[in-house]
Design a protein around this motif. Structure first.
Motif: not given
Length: 268
Positions: A153, A155, A172, A196-198, A235, A237
């Motif tokens: 990730f 940010q 990570s 990429e998402f959670v 997650t 991706a």
């Protein structure tokens, strides 16, 4: 004038024997307006692909400041590092394995980093600064762990770094005990896209399916890549090339027959 030493050239990986003959090398230094600068004409002229030398001019290696070339080149004589204080061989080996695009993309570490990062509580975190952010050349990273890629990730932080650039935190989750390799890079052509998402609070049976629709109406599934048992998150991706002009749609399967639209991307 000529400088002799060792360089992290073809075949080098962290942990390699830098005293091996294959890493022996020579480059040049000049003093320009009172400043010592370095010239690496061999590396600046091209690259080795297989057994062939391919001509490719790289301006990074001409009049390079010593604080950047030291990541890959270590003179035999300490005074030819043009650093105060000079670093030891062990310190040289502990520096991250950095290539020219790292600098040409405006990247720098916010604090001194080594080749090894000790991880606590199964989470890797570090910060980097980018002085020349470019939406067409996005920042990416991934973690190689146990012969697979673990999502990372990135940010974007508020405020600015010491050089006035944008700060990013790289995070990570480490899946197990062991060792891995963190790769940080910039996509120079801008055609590669990472999705990429959670999501949280879903049982395995109720996890949604996500997919990407191409302009030609083909479907690309976005796979689950990591489940974090500590917070129940999952997650997803996918890294793919947007190689068709038109609208790309990001969707998820709401039920067996219904797709719900999430976002759309235009490629011209």
């Amino acid at each position: 004038w000529k400088i002799s030493g060792r360089a992290k050239g073809v075949g080098y990986v962290p942990g390699a024997d830098i005293e091996s003959r294959q890493f022996g090398h020579a480059w040049n230094a000049v003093c320009l307006r009172g400043e010592y600068l370095l010239i690496e004409s061999t590396w600046g002229a091209g690259i080795v692909q297989g057994t062939k030398f391919v001509k490719r001019y790289d301006p990074f290696y001409f009049l390079t400041v010593p604080t950047k070339l030291i990541y890959s080149h270590l003179p035999r004589k300490d005074e030819e590092q043009y650093l105060s204080p000079p670093i030891t061989v062990q310190e040289f080996l502990s520096l991250p394995f950095v290539k020219p695009p790292f600098y040409t993309a405006g990247l720098s570490f916010t604090k001194r980093m080594g080749t090894e990062i000790e991880v606590n509580d199964s989470r890797l975190e570090l910060e980097i600064e980018r002085t020349r952010p470019d939406a067409n050349k996005p920042l990416h990273a991934y973690l190689e762990w146990d012969h697979r890629q673990v999502p990372v990730f990135i940010q974007r932080l508020s405020g600015h770094g010491k050089r006035g650039g944008q700060l990013y935190r790289i995070i990570s989750e480490i899946p197990s005990h062991g060792e891995g390799k963190l790769n940080i890079f910039v996509l120079l052509d801008g055609t590669e896209q990472r999705f990429e998402f959670v999501i949280f609070d879903h049982d395995e049976e109720t996890l949604p399916e996500f997919c990407l629709f191409t302009p030609g109406k083909d479907t690309i599934t976005i796979p689950k890549v990591l489940r974090n048992l500590s917070d129940g998150s999952v997650t997803y991706a996918l890294e793919t090339t947007l190689n068709e002009k038109g609208k790309w749609s990001l969707t998820f399967l709401k039920d067996e027959e219904t797709l719900d639209f999430m976002a759309q991307y235009s490629v011209e």
